[in-house]
Design a protein around this motif. Sequence first.
Motif, PDB file in Angstrom:
ATOM      1  N   THR A  28       0.839  -1.203   0.000  1.00 29.76           N
ATOM      2  CA  THR A  28       0.000   0.000   0.000  1.00 29.76           C
ATOM      3  C   THR A  28       0.873   1.251   0.000  1.00 29.76           C
ATOM      4  O   THR A  28       0.594   2.221  -0.711  1.00 29.76           O
ATOM      5  N   VAL A  29       1.938   1.219   0.768  1.00 28.60           N
ATOM      6  CA  VAL A  29       2.859   2.360   0.837  1.00 28.60           C
ATOM      7  C   VAL A  29       3.512   2.608  -0.525  1.00 28.60           C
ATOM      8  O   VAL A  29       3.618   3.759  -0.968  1.00 28.60           O
ATOM      9  N   ILE A  30       3.920   1.557  -1.197  1.00 29.58           N
ATOM     10  CA  ILE A  30       4.556   1.702  -2.510  1.00 29.58           C
ATOM     11  C   ILE A  30       3.593   2.355  -3.495  1.00 29.58           C
ATOM     12  O   ILE A  30       3.951   3.262  -4.246  1.00 29.58           O
ATOM     13  N   ARG A  31       2.334   1.906  -3.489  1.00 26.66           N
ATOM     14  CA  ARG A  31       1.352   2.506  -4.403  1.00 26.66           C
ATOM     15  C   ARG A  31       1.081   3.958  -4.029  1.00 26.66           C
ATOM     16  O   ARG A  31       0.991   4.826  -4.905  1.00 26.66           O
ATOM     17  N   LEU A  32       1.004   4.246  -2.733  1.00 27.33           N
ATOM     18  CA  LEU A  32       0.805   5.638  -2.306  1.00 27.33           C
ATOM     19  C   LEU A  32       1.922   6.526  -2.842  1.00 27.33           C
ATOM     20  O   LEU A  32       1.658   7.587  -3.409  1.00 27.33           O
ATOM     21  N   CYS A  33       3.155   6.111  -2.682  1.00 18.53           N
ATOM     22  CA  CYS A  33       4.293   6.935  -3.121  1.00 18.53           C
ATOM     23  C   CYS A  33       4.246   7.176  -4.626  1.00 18.53           C
ATOM     24  O   CYS A  33       4.490   8.290  -5.090  1.00 18.53           O
ATOM     25  N   ARG A  34       3.920   6.158  -5.384  1.00 19.00           N
ATOM     26  CA  ARG A  34       3.839   6.295  -6.841  1.00 19.00           C
ATOM     27  C   ARG A  34       2.721   7.271  -7.232  1.00 19.00           C
ATOM     28  O   ARG A  34       2.936   8.207  -8.010  1.00 19.00           O
ATOM     29  N   GLU A  35       1.539   7.087  -6.674  1.00 22.18           N
ATOM     30  CA  GLU A  35       0.413   7.950  -7.029  1.00 22.18           C
ATOM     31  C   GLU A  35       0.610   9.374  -6.521  1.00 22.18           C
ATOM     32  O   GLU A  35       0.234  10.331  -7.197  1.00 22.18           O
ATOM     33  N   TRP A  65       8.440   3.344   6.715  1.00 22.82           N
ATOM     34  CA  TRP A  65       9.042   4.644   7.025  1.00 22.82           C
ATOM     35  C   TRP A  65      10.220   4.996   6.133  1.00 22.82           C
ATOM     36  O   TRP A  65      10.452   6.170   5.853  1.00 22.82           O
ATOM     37  N   ASP A  66      10.954   4.013   5.635  1.00 22.23           N
ATOM     38  CA  ASP A  66      12.024   4.313   4.675  1.00 22.23           C
ATOM     39  C   ASP A  66      11.433   4.908   3.398  1.00 22.23           C
ATOM     40  O   ASP A  66      11.991   5.852   2.824  1.00 22.23           O
ATOM     41  N   GLU A  67      10.314   4.352   2.957  1.00 20.61           N
ATOM     42  CA  GLU A  67       9.671   4.857   1.737  1.00 20.61           C
ATOM     43  C   GLU A  67       9.107   6.265   1.951  1.00 20.61           C
ATOM     44  O   GLU A  67       9.193   7.119   1.065  1.00 20.61           O
ATOM     45  N   ILE A  68       8.550   6.527   3.116  1.00 19.35           N
ATOM     46  CA  ILE A  68       8.013   7.857   3.421  1.00 19.35           C
ATOM     47  C   ILE A  68       9.159   8.871   3.501  1.00 19.35           C
ATOM     48  O   ILE A  68       9.021  10.000   3.024  1.00 19.35           O
ATOM     49  N   SER A  69      10.284   8.486   4.063  1.00 22.52           N
ATOM     50  CA  SER A  69      11.440   9.392   4.100  1.00 22.52           C
ATOM     51  C   SER A  69      11.912   9.732   2.686  1.00 22.52           C
ATOM     52  O   SER A  69      12.222  10.890   2.389  1.00 22.52           O
ATOM     53  N   LYS A  70      11.950   8.737   1.810  1.00 24.78           N
ATOM     54  CA  LYS A  70      12.321   8.995   0.415  1.00 24.78           C
ATOM     55  C   LYS A  70      11.313   9.937  -0.244  1.00 24.78           C
ATOM     56  O   LYS A  70      11.696  10.831  -1.007  1.00 24.78           O
ATOM     57  N   LEU A  71      10.031   9.743   0.045  1.00 25.48           N
ATOM     58  CA  LEU A  71       8.999  10.601  -0.524  1.00 25.48           C
ATOM     59  C   LEU A  71       9.156  12.033  -0.009  1.00 25.48           C
ATOM     60  O   LEU A  71       9.022  12.997  -0.774  1.00 25.48           O
ATOM     61  N   ASN A  72       9.465  12.187   1.266  1.00 23.76           N
ATOM     62  CA  ASN A  72       9.679  13.530   1.818  1.00 23.76           C
ATOM     63  C   ASN A  72      10.904  14.198   1.197  1.00 23.76           C
ATOM     64  O   ASN A  72      10.879  15.397   0.909  1.00 23.76           O
ATOM     65  N   GLN A  73      11.954  13.442   0.976  1.00 25.73           N
ATOM     66  CA  GLN A  73      13.127  13.999   0.301  1.00 25.73           C
ATOM     67  C   GLN A  73      12.777  14.423  -1.120  1.00 25.73           C
ATOM     68  O   GLN A  73      13.241  15.457  -1.599  1.00 25.73           O
ATOM     69  N   TRP A  74      11.952  13.659  -1.796  1.00 28.78           N
ATOM     70  CA  TRP A  74      11.485  14.000  -3.137  1.00 28.78           C
ATOM     71  C   TRP A  74      10.704  15.311  -3.087  1.00 28.78           C
ATOM     72  O   TRP A  74      10.870  16.171  -3.950  1.00 28.78           O
ATOM     73  N   GLY A  75       9.846  15.475  -2.085  1.00 30.95           N
ATOM     74  CA  GLY A  75       9.094  16.720  -1.923  1.00 30.95           C
ATOM     75  C   GLY A  75      10.006  17.922  -1.768  1.00 30.95           C
ATOM     76  O   GLY A  75       9.752  18.996  -2.319  1.00 30.95           O
ATOM     77  N   ASN A  76      11.094  17.753  -1.014  1.00 30.44           N
ATOM     78  CA  ASN A  76      12.069  18.836  -0.827  1.00 30.44           C
ATOM     79  C   ASN A  76      12.572  19.404  -2.143  1.00 30.44           C
ATOM     80  O   ASN A  76      12.756  20.609  -2.268  1.00 30.44           O
ATOM     81  N   ILE A  77      12.830  18.547  -3.104  1.00 29.46           N
ATOM     82  CA  ILE A  77      13.424  18.996  -4.365  1.00 29.46           C
ATOM     83  C   ILE A  77      12.379  19.245  -5.450  1.00 29.46           C
ATOM     84  O   ILE A  77      12.731  19.582  -6.575  1.00 29.46           O
ATOM     85  N   ASN A  78      11.095  19.069  -5.099  1.00 36.77           N
ATOM     86  CA  ASN A  78      10.023  19.271  -6.072  1.00 36.77           C
ATOM     87  C   ASN A  78       9.024  20.328  -5.611  1.00 36.77           C
ATOM     88  O   ASN A  78       7.820  20.209  -5.841  1.00 36.77           O
ATOM     89  N   VAL A 102      13.818  14.826   7.525  1.00 33.18           N
ATOM     90  CA  VAL A 102      14.499  14.984   6.235  1.00 33.18           C
ATOM     91  C   VAL A 102      14.068  16.262   5.514  1.00 33.18           C
ATOM     92  O   VAL A 102      14.726  16.680   4.564  1.00 33.18           O
ATOM     93  N   PHE A 103      12.971  16.867   5.944  1.00 32.44           N
ATOM     94  CA  PHE A 103      12.516  18.100   5.305  1.00 32.44           C
ATOM     95  C   PHE A 103      13.511  19.226   5.563  1.00 32.44           C
ATOM     96  O   PHE A 103      13.886  19.477   6.699  1.00 32.44           O
ATOM     97  N   THR A 104      13.928  19.892   4.486  1.00 33.94           N
ATOM     98  CA  THR A 104      14.791  21.066   4.635  1.00 33.94           C
ATOM     99  C   THR A 104      14.097  22.326   4.151  1.00 33.94           C
ATOM    100  O   THR A 104      14.451  23.424   4.562  1.00 33.94           O
ATOM    101  N   ASN A 105      13.099  22.186   3.286  1.00 31.42           N
ATOM    102  CA  ASN A 105      12.417  23.339   2.696  1.00 31.42           C
ATOM    103  C   ASN A 105      10.932  23.383   3.036  1.00 31.42           C
ATOM    104  O   ASN A 105      10.197  24.173   2.463  1.00 31.42           O
TER     105      ASN A 105
END
Length: 129
Positions: A28-35, A65-78, A102-105
């Motif tokens: 479910t987490v993988i699909r959430l991150c993709r969508e 939580w590893d996948e959510i951290s990656k998604l948050n890092q993606w948000g930082n640069i997007n 992991v959020f910087t912005n």
Amino acid sequence: MQEHGSFTIEVVDQTLIVKCFDAWNFETVIRLCREYKEYVEKIKDKPWACLVDLSKWELSTPDMWDEISKLNQWGNINNQKYEVVICSMSLQQMLMEDSHTVFTNVETNFCDNIEQAYDWLKSVGVLKI
């Protein structure tokens, strides 16, 4: 493996609204991150926010939580600038706060209900409803 738990995603103005339900597994987490990323593609040309409603969510397997951290890092640069989270359990807030390191912005806020979340998003200019 079959997914457990569910979610809905919609875009309103410059805000991605994610509502989470029941107990999740890794699939479910993988699909959430993709969508999530697919929806953000429509709004990332300007600063945007994410509203995460966990009021009906019953947690997840720890590998989420590893996948959510990656998604948050993606948000930082997007171009993500804001995130507001509605929690029904203190454990949810603790886990989300950890994932937000992991959020910087991104400015984050925690609320008790949808009205508080909407008010905050309106105050920062990414939601007009």
